[in-house]
Structure formats: C-alpha cells, structure tokens
Design an enzyme around this catalytic site. Structure first.
Site, PDB file in Angstrom:
ATOM      1  N   ASP A  17     -67.686  -1.672 -37.282  1.00  0.00           N
ATOM      2  CA  ASP A  17     -66.479  -0.952 -37.668  1.00  0.00           C
ATOM      3  C   ASP A  17     -65.334  -1.968 -37.643  1.00  0.00           C
ATOM      4  OD1 ASP A  17     -64.690   1.303 -38.065  1.00  0.00           O
ATOM      5  OD2 ASP A  17     -64.171   1.099 -35.954  1.00  0.00           O
ATOM      6  N   ASP A  19     -61.227  -0.916 -37.619  1.00  0.00           N
ATOM      7  CA  ASP A  19     -59.990  -0.479 -36.971  1.00  0.00           C
ATOM      8  C   ASP A  19     -60.215  -0.160 -35.500  1.00  0.00           C
ATOM      9  OD1 ASP A  19     -58.083  -0.381 -39.249  1.00  0.00           O
ATOM     10  OD2 ASP A  19     -59.526   1.043 -40.043  1.00  0.00           O
TER      11      ASP A  19
END
Length: 283
Positions: A17, A19
């Site tokens: 991922d 953020d």
C-alpha cells in the site's frame, strides 16, 4: 483444510500500500479535511471515522465521510476545496521511518515488489513524483493504482482485486523471463489500514499490518480480528465472488476471497517498518 493447518511459506513477493504506509500522506489528508471542517465550524475528523476511510477508493470514502460530516456544502464543492489543498500539500510528502531501508533490504534479498494503492493517477503523481528514491523500487508495470480500468467498479479494497492484479503483473514479468510464477500465499502485503488488511487476506496472502498509533488505539482489543481480515469491511456476496478464483495452496486448496482465521499465523502486527522481522518471513 483450513488456513490454520497450513503454515505460511517463505515469501517471494512484497506488495505495498502507499498512503500512511510508505509515505506520510495520511496525516496530510487529515490536516486537509480538518481545515475544511473548521471553515464550516464542524468538529475535527475523529479516528473512528478516519479508520473507515483509510485504504478505500475515493468514492466509497467520500460517501462515508459526507454521511458523517453533514457539511452545508455539496460533495462537489467539498471536493473542489479539497483538491486545491491537495495540490498545495501533497508535493510535501516524505517517506515514513524504515521505508527506504526496507525497500533496499527486500530488493537485495531478491524479493519481487509491487505497489497497490487506492490513490488515483492524479493524486499519485502529486504524492510521488518528488520521491523517485522511494518509487523507483517499483517498475511501472508493477504499480497498480485505484483508477486502474482492470479493477471492476466497486471492487476496491477491502475486496482482493487490487492485490490479485498486482500479483498478476509480477507474474507476467516472471513469465517473460521463464521464471516460475509466484503463488498468492508467497506474497506479503504491507498495509496500514483495516480495509487494506482485509483485502490482502482475501487475496490469500500473508499480511503485515503497520497502523498509525491512533488507528491501533481505535482497534485495541480487536487486533486479532484485523489481522485475520474478520472486521466485516467487505459486504459483497462471497459465493458469487468465489466462483471463478480458486487457487492451489500447498497440499490443500484455499479459495481466494475468504478472510483468514484468528491466530492463523498469516497476519503480523508491527509498529514500524524499521522493525521488520526478515527472518520471520523466510528472508
């Protein structure tokens, strides 16, 4: 055969991922949101709501947020104000502690890497273009964004599609080189969000959860549920989803799309990527 009876194998691939995991953009999102809320004399965004927004595609997160915020402006007006602030602040993102050392360490040990972020192309560019020393670790073909047309509408995290697509792209590269394909269970998903953890578990992959301290506090006492992907974020009809995506796993069969089980050993909680336990994953 249940996942509890299948020990997780050594990893060959790491799927990330972005953020709040690789870069500090989640804190910037919070600051932007609170700036707008303050303009309209609304309370600051609580972590009980932010926890539901993290990791989700923009439209889904927007519905959750606006249902809570009850702002005296339209969603379009909010989006316009948000976009102005994002263009100002996203180019200031920085890698989080341990990220660069981890990416370097994985590459040196021959672990294949891909990015799987819910951020759309425009915001991804704002957040990442000034950080080539972070994102050059991912080949262009191995960056899967939230607006990728190969991800069906409504199938963002916590559905498993984005991580399965990232693995598909890695395997396409390996096939060109004549190397054996990577299986889902040989992948390690790195996530900070709860929907993201569920996405990784439903993809049949091992998961490292590295949450913001406030998020971890929000789920105090439920950590095992999160690591198993059992927090109920995914609402789709599982049987329909599972009809065509059954995969081989070790001696048994495990169907992609299902979450894990409590204490099955396929989910690991760490408080910082600087503390990554390489040997635990066969590296």
């Amino acid at each position: 055969m249940t996942s509890q009876s299948i020990p997780p194998p050594p990893i060959r691939a790491a799927l990330f991922d972005m953020d709040g995991l690789l870069i500090d953009s989640e804190d910037i999102y919070t600051d932007i949101t609170n700036t707008i809320l303050q303009r309209y004399r609304r309370p600051k965004l609580p972590w009980s709501i932010k926890a539901q927004l993290q990791g989700r595609p923009g439209p889904q997160a927007g519905q959750i947020f606006h249902s809570w915020a009850q702002l005296p402006i339209t969603q379009e007006e909010f989006f316009a104000e948000q976009t102005i602030l994002q263009r100002q602040l996203f180019p200031n993102t920085q890698p989080l502690p341990g990220v660069l050392d981890l990416l370097k360490g994985l590459k040196e040990n021959g672990v294949h890497m891909a990015l799987a972020t819910s951020s759309h192309a425009g915001n991804f560019s704002l957040k990442s273009s000034h950080l080539p020393h972070v994102f050059d670790y991912f080949a262009e073909d191995h960056k899967v964004l939230g607006d990728d047309p190969r991800i069906p509408h409504g199938r963002g995290k916590p559905a498993p599609d984005i991580y399965l697509l990232a693995l598909k792209m890695l395997n396409a590269t390996l096939a060109e080189k004549g190397e054996p394909a990577i299986r889902p269970e040989e992948c390690l998903v790195f996530e900070d969000s709860v929907p993201g953890v569920e996405s990784g578990r439903r993809a049949g992959m091992q998961v490292v959860w590295c949450p913001h301290p406030e998020l971890l506090n929000e789920y105090k006492g439920r950590e095992k549920e999160v690591l198993a992907g059992l927090t109920g974020e995914h609402k789709d009809n599982e049987e329909e989803e599972l009809r065509h995506i059954e995969v081989e796993v070790l001696q048994g069969r495990r169907r992609v799309g299902l979450p894990g089980e409590l204490d099955d050993g396929w989910g690991t909680l760490i408080e910082s990527l600087a503390e990554f336990p390489y040997t635990k994953f066969g590296i």
